[in-house]
Scaffold this motif. Structure first.
Motif, PDB file in Angstrom:
ATOM      1  N   PHE A  84       0.828  -1.206   0.000  1.00 39.68           N
ATOM      2  CA  PHE A  84       0.000   0.000   0.000  1.00 39.68           C
ATOM      3  C   PHE A  84       0.864   1.258   0.000  1.00 39.68           C
ATOM      4  CE2 PHE A  84      -2.149   3.295   2.623  1.00 39.68           C
ATOM      5  CZ  PHE A  84      -3.152   3.625   1.737  1.00 39.68           C
ATOM      6  N   VAL A  85       1.915   1.260   0.801  1.00 39.00           N
ATOM      7  CA  VAL A  85       2.759   2.449   0.926  1.00 39.00           C
ATOM      8  C   VAL A  85       3.690   2.596  -0.276  1.00 39.00           C
ATOM      9  CG1 VAL A  85       4.525   3.587   2.329  1.00 39.00           C
ATOM     10  CG2 VAL A  85       2.634   2.380   3.443  1.00 39.00           C
ATOM     11  N   CYS A  86       4.301   1.497  -0.695  1.00 37.54           N
ATOM     12  CA  CYS A  86       5.346   1.553  -1.722  1.00 37.54           C
ATOM     13  C   CYS A  86       4.827   1.305  -3.136  1.00 37.54           C
ATOM     14  CB  CYS A  86       6.448   0.545  -1.403  1.00 37.54           C
ATOM     15  SG  CYS A  86       7.300   0.853   0.162  1.00 37.54           S
ATOM     16  N   GLU A 132      -0.908   2.378  -6.335  1.00 40.14           N
ATOM     17  CA  GLU A 132      -0.101   3.585  -6.524  1.00 40.14           C
ATOM     18  C   GLU A 132       1.020   3.681  -5.493  1.00 40.14           C
ATOM     19  OE1 GLU A 132      -0.817   8.354  -5.729  1.00 40.14           O
ATOM     20  OE2 GLU A 132      -2.498   7.102  -6.346  1.00 40.14           O
ATOM     21  N   ARG A 133       2.174   4.145  -5.942  1.00 40.98           N
ATOM     22  CA  ARG A 133       3.275   4.422  -5.007  1.00 40.98           C
ATOM     23  C   ARG A 133       2.998   5.750  -4.316  1.00 40.98           C
ATOM     24  NH1 ARG A 133       9.678   5.299  -6.644  1.00 40.98           N
ATOM     25  NH2 ARG A 133      10.546   5.052  -4.538  1.00 40.98           N
ATOM     26  N   LYS A 134       3.014   5.748  -3.000  1.00 37.25           N
ATOM     27  CA  LYS A 134       2.648   6.936  -2.246  1.00 37.25           C
ATOM     28  C   LYS A 134       3.817   7.552  -1.499  1.00 37.25           C
ATOM     29  CE  LYS A 134      -1.642   4.484  -1.761  1.00 37.25           C
ATOM     30  NZ  LYS A 134      -1.037   3.296  -2.423  1.00 37.25           N
ATOM     31  N   PHE A 135       4.744   6.733  -1.076  1.00 37.62           N
ATOM     32  CA  PHE A 135       5.921   7.211  -0.349  1.00 37.62           C
ATOM     33  C   PHE A 135       7.149   6.978  -1.213  1.00 37.62           C
ATOM     34  CE2 PHE A 135       9.500   6.239   2.574  1.00 37.62           C
ATOM     35  CZ  PHE A 135       9.615   7.489   3.164  1.00 37.62           C
ATOM     36  N   VAL A 136       7.789   8.061  -1.614  1.00 37.24           N
ATOM     37  CA  VAL A 136       8.984   7.959  -2.455  1.00 37.24           C
ATOM     38  C   VAL A 136      10.187   7.911  -1.525  1.00 37.24           C
ATOM     39  CG1 VAL A 136      10.311   8.994  -4.328  1.00 37.24           C
ATOM     40  CG2 VAL A 136       7.827   9.252  -4.277  1.00 37.24           C
ATOM     41  N   GLY A 137      10.556   6.721  -1.157  1.00 38.58           N
ATOM     42  CA  GLY A 137      11.671   6.537  -0.237  1.00 38.58           C
ATOM     43  C   GLY A 137      12.116   5.094  -0.240  1.00 38.58           C
ATOM     44  N   ASP A 138      12.936   4.768   0.712  1.00 41.34           N
ATOM     45  CA  ASP A 138      13.542   3.443   0.804  1.00 41.34           C
ATOM     46  C   ASP A 138      12.493   2.409   1.230  1.00 41.34           C
ATOM     47  OD1 ASP A 138      15.220   1.318   1.061  1.00 41.34           O
ATOM     48  OD2 ASP A 138      16.320   2.103   2.799  1.00 41.34           O
ATOM     49  N   ARG A 139      12.297   1.376   0.410  1.00 40.52           N
ATOM     50  CA  ARG A 139      11.340   0.333   0.754  1.00 40.52           C
ATOM     51  C   ARG A 139      11.754  -0.391   2.031  1.00 40.52           C
ATOM     52  NH1 ARG A 139       7.636  -2.739  -2.507  1.00 40.52           N
ATOM     53  NH2 ARG A 139       7.068  -4.713  -1.483  1.00 40.52           N
ATOM     54  N   ALA A 140      13.071  -0.574   2.218  1.00 38.97           N
ATOM     55  CA  ALA A 140      13.544  -1.245   3.433  1.00 38.97           C
ATOM     56  C   ALA A 140      13.151  -0.463   4.682  1.00 38.97           C
ATOM     57  CB  ALA A 140      15.058  -1.435   3.378  1.00 38.97           C
ATOM     58  N   VAL A 185      10.396   1.329   5.007  1.00 36.89           N
ATOM     59  CA  VAL A 185       8.974   1.040   5.215  1.00 36.89           C
ATOM     60  C   VAL A 185       8.802  -0.346   5.829  1.00 36.89           C
ATOM     61  CG1 VAL A 185       6.729   0.787   4.087  1.00 36.89           C
ATOM     62  CG2 VAL A 185       8.311   2.572   3.330  1.00 36.89           C
ATOM     63  N   GLU A 186       9.561  -1.304   5.360  1.00 38.27           N
ATOM     64  CA  GLU A 186       9.455  -2.665   5.895  1.00 38.27           C
ATOM     65  C   GLU A 186       9.832  -2.697   7.372  1.00 38.27           C
ATOM     66  OE1 GLU A 186      11.928  -4.909   3.291  1.00 38.27           O
ATOM     67  OE2 GLU A 186      10.350  -5.169   1.762  1.00 38.27           O
ATOM     68  N   ARG A 187      10.875  -1.949   7.747  1.00 37.77           N
ATOM     69  CA  ARG A 187      11.258  -1.911   9.163  1.00 37.77           C
ATOM     70  C   ARG A 187      10.162  -1.259  10.003  1.00 37.77           C
ATOM     71  NH1 ARG A 187      16.216  -0.246   6.919  1.00 37.77           N
ATOM     72  NH2 ARG A 187      15.862   1.904   7.622  1.00 37.77           N
ATOM     73  N   CYS A 188       9.546  -0.216   9.469  1.00 38.68           N
ATOM     74  CA  CYS A 188       8.453   0.438  10.190  1.00 38.68           C
ATOM     75  C   CYS A 188       7.292  -0.531  10.410  1.00 38.68           C
ATOM     76  CB  CYS A 188       7.960   1.656   9.400  1.00 38.68           C
ATOM     77  SG  CYS A 188       9.124   3.032   9.308  1.00 38.68           S
ATOM     78  N   GLU A 203      13.510   5.501  13.354  1.00 43.71           N
ATOM     79  CA  GLU A 203      13.768   5.391  11.927  1.00 43.71           C
ATOM     80  C   GLU A 203      13.916   6.795  11.358  1.00 43.71           C
ATOM     81  OE1 GLU A 203      14.466   2.850  10.200  1.00 43.71           O
ATOM     82  OE2 GLU A 203      13.827   1.191  11.491  1.00 43.71           O
ATOM     83  N   GLU A 204      15.014   7.047  10.658  1.00 44.33           N
ATOM     84  CA  GLU A 204      15.241   8.365  10.072  1.00 44.33           C
ATOM     85  C   GLU A 204      14.741   8.393   8.634  1.00 44.33           C
ATOM     86  OE1 GLU A 204      18.746  11.719   9.319  1.00 44.33           O
ATOM     87  OE2 GLU A 204      19.147   9.941  10.545  1.00 44.33           O
ATOM     88  N   VAL A 205      13.907   9.375   8.344  1.00 42.86           N
ATOM     89  CA  VAL A 205      13.372   9.573   6.997  1.00 42.86           C
ATOM     90  C   VAL A 205      14.186  10.684   6.344  1.00 42.86           C
ATOM     91  CG1 VAL A 205      11.325  10.061   5.616  1.00 42.86           C
ATOM     92  CG2 VAL A 205      11.099   8.897   7.832  1.00 42.86           C
ATOM     93  N   GLY A 206      14.941  10.340   5.324  1.00 40.38           N
ATOM     94  CA  GLY A 206      15.822  11.301   4.683  1.00 40.38           C
ATOM     95  C   GLY A 206      15.245  11.868   3.401  1.00 40.38           C
ATOM     96  N   PRO A 207      15.963  12.799   2.779  1.00 46.70           N
ATOM     97  CA  PRO A 207      15.525  13.359   1.498  1.00 46.70           C
ATOM     98  C   PRO A 207      15.519  12.289   0.408  1.00 46.70           C
ATOM     99  CG  PRO A 207      17.268  14.703   2.504  1.00 46.70           C
ATOM    100  CD  PRO A 207      17.212  13.412   3.266  1.00 46.70           C
ATOM    101  N   ILE A 208      14.795  12.558  -0.657  1.00 43.95           N
ATOM    102  CA  ILE A 208      14.713  11.630  -1.784  1.00 43.95           C
ATOM    103  C   ILE A 208      16.047  11.628  -2.520  1.00 43.95           C
ATOM    104  CG2 ILE A 208      13.517  11.138  -3.950  1.00 43.95           C
ATOM    105  CD1 ILE A 208      11.071  12.560  -2.760  1.00 43.95           C
ATOM    106  N   ASP A 209      16.594  10.447  -2.750  1.00 42.16           N
ATOM    107  CA  ASP A 209      17.909  10.336  -3.387  1.00 42.16           C
ATOM    108  C   ASP A 209      17.867  10.602  -4.890  1.00 42.16           C
ATOM    109  OD1 ASP A 209      19.205   9.706  -1.024  1.00 42.16           O
ATOM    110  OD2 ASP A 209      18.832   7.565  -1.234  1.00 42.16           O
ATOM    111  N   ASP A 210      16.839  10.114  -5.561  1.00 46.05           N
ATOM    112  CA  ASP A 210      16.793  10.130  -7.020  1.00 46.05           C
ATOM    113  C   ASP A 210      16.147  11.421  -7.526  1.00 46.05           C
ATOM    114  OD1 ASP A 210      14.940   9.153  -9.626  1.00 46.05           O
ATOM    115  OD2 ASP A 210      17.018   8.473  -9.625  1.00 46.05           O
ATOM    116  N   VAL A 211      16.869  12.159  -8.395  1.00 47.36           N
ATOM    117  CA  VAL A 211      16.362  13.439  -8.890  1.00 47.36           C
ATOM    118  C   VAL A 211      15.113  13.254  -9.731  1.00 47.36           C
ATOM    119  CG1 VAL A 211      17.905  13.401 -10.899  1.00 47.36           C
ATOM    120  CG2 VAL A 211      16.984  15.581 -10.085  1.00 47.36           C
ATOM    121  N   ASP A 212      15.059  12.195 -10.534  1.00 45.61           N
ATOM    122  CA  ASP A 212      13.867  11.974 -11.369  1.00 45.61           C
ATOM    123  C   ASP A 212      12.650  11.671 -10.507  1.00 45.61           C
ATOM    124  OD1 ASP A 212      15.341  12.373 -13.685  1.00 45.61           O
ATOM    125  OD2 ASP A 212      15.832  10.248 -13.914  1.00 45.61           O
ATOM    126  N   ALA A 213      12.848  10.868  -9.453  1.00 44.57           N
ATOM    127  CA  ALA A 213      11.729  10.548  -8.565  1.00 44.57           C
ATOM    128  C   ALA A 213      11.250  11.798  -7.832  1.00 44.57           C
ATOM    129  CB  ALA A 213      12.146   9.467  -7.570  1.00 44.57           C
TER     130      ALA A 213
END
Length: 391
Positions: free
Chosen positions: A58-60, A78-86, A88-91, A248-258
């Motif tokens: 649901f999240v990814c 739909e992808r809703k959170f643009v971040g590391d799937r790992a 989300v899995e830990r959360c 859990e630290e939520v960081g900036p989006i790594d990928d410029v296109d994303a």
């Protein structure tokens, strides 16, 4: 309603009864939530609406391939959170273990959105929320009273007004505490016993018996808190409270296109709520996101050093700027090139915290913007010519 060539409707639209500026995730994604609850028939933690694997989906999102439920229904999630799937899995694993989850990070990194999505998927509601501020009281985390009933009948369960946290405890749901470090330490401490003993004492009801004087958490109850790294020193969490959370630290989006795609999607949605279409050119949007990423990281994409402003140049701020540019183009465009508004919007963003950030933005213009212009990039040449607009 037909348009008039400006990206605007021909006439103003009356708001529909019950219309909202922002939809709750459980309402906006109701179809996906119902589908995923039926899609995965695997084991579920107590009180959960769907399996942990379905929560991650649901999240990814499911990518481009549709999922097929046992009843034959198919749906692309739909992808809703643009971040590391790992991440989300830990959360999700943390919540499945009924342990407190603390999402930390710079402002504007979608911590609150992630907590909303997780809550909606796990228990069906994201509204059991306490907003942490310097004025938040312990009662807002525990309970209050209906004083008319209290005076007329004395303390009773009927007169008790539960907090969102207490409601989550009794229903086995997920409670959310936003900006927990904005709360005073004595208010934060109210969470310690809740997360360790999984019960809340109500001394006023102790006269009715021990059972009445204690509220026990139902299976499934847990708590998600958020905290901004910029607020770390406002009300530092005690060691006892920290031990009750997985961080859990939520960081900036790594990928410029994303990041560019996310900024465009959210700005487009904001313009749609305003009755207009998003008319900012792709190249301008890319330049906006590039400038934010350069200033955020302190280094340009080419590797040139950039003096970072004290303001957080978050993706959320980039969305606000893109939305403002789109609104200006739709309502005030008059044929003007939308890129001419970019320097002013950037200046408005960077000088929020420190007047010296104005000079840092000028330094960015005299560095990467000028060098890109000299390299022959037409859009960056236009931006360089607009340097005087920065004052």
């Amino acid at each position: 309603m037909s348009g008039n060539g400006t990206g605007l409707p021909r006439q103003s639209q009356e708001p529909q009864p019950g219309a909202r500026q922002m939809e709750l995730p459980e309402d906006r994604y109701a179809r996906e939530l119902a589908f995923l609850a039926a899609y995965d028939e695997g084991p579920r933690p107590p009180g959960w609406r769907m399996t942990p694997r379905a929560v991650v989906l649901f999240v990814c999102g499911s990518g481009d391939e549709p999922l097929r439920a046992p009843d034959g229904q198919q749906l692309v999630v739909e992808r809703k959170f643009v971040g590391d799937r790992a991440l989300v899995e830990r959360c999700v694993v943390t919540l499945a273990g009924e342990r407190g989850l603390l999402l930390v990070g710079e402002p504007g990194t979608a911590k609150s959105m992630l907590s909303e999505l997780l809550s909606a998927a796990v228990c069906g509601t994201s509204t059991l929320t306490v907003q942490g501020t310097a004025g938040t009281t312990e009662d807002q985390l525990r309970y209050g009273w209906n004083y008319a009933m209290l005076l007329a009948q004395g303390p009773s369960r009927a007169a008790l007004v539960p907090s969102p946290v207490l409601t989550a405890m009794t229903t086995g749901a997920v409670a959310r505490v936003e900006e927990v470090t904005r709360c005073l330490p004595e208010v934060q401490d109210a969470l310690v016993s809740l997360l360790s003993e999984r019960r809340m004492a109500v001394p006023e009801l102790s006269g009715e018996g021990a059972a009445e004087g204690t509220v026990h958490a139902a299976p499934g109850f847990t708590l998600i808190a958020t905290a901004n790294l910029r607020d770390k020193g406002v009300s530092e969490m005690s060691a006892a409270l920290k031990r009750r959370f997985n961080f859990e630290e939520v960081g900036p989006i790594d990928d410029v296109d994303a990041e560019t795609a996310l900024v465009k999607a959210q700005a487009t949605a904001a313009l749609a709520r305003s009755g207009a279409t998003f008319g900012v050119d792709e190249a301008v949007l890319e330049a906006l996101v590039t400038a934010f990423r350069d200033l955020r990281s302190g280094r340009s994409t080419e590797g040139w050093e950039v003096e970072r402003p004290s303001t957080v140049m978050s993706t959320a701020e980039a969305v606000h700027v893109a939305t403002a540019m789109g609104l200006g183009a739709a309502y005030l465009g008059d044929g003007r090139d939308v890129v001419r508004s970019l320097p002013g919007h950037l200046l408005g963003t960077v000088r929020k915290d420190d007047p010296a950030d104005h000079a840092r933005l000028l330094g960015y213009w005299d560095g990467p913007v000028r060098r890109r212009a000299e390299g022959g990039a037409p859009l960056w040449r236009t931006l360089w010519e607009l340097r005087d607009d920065l004052g």
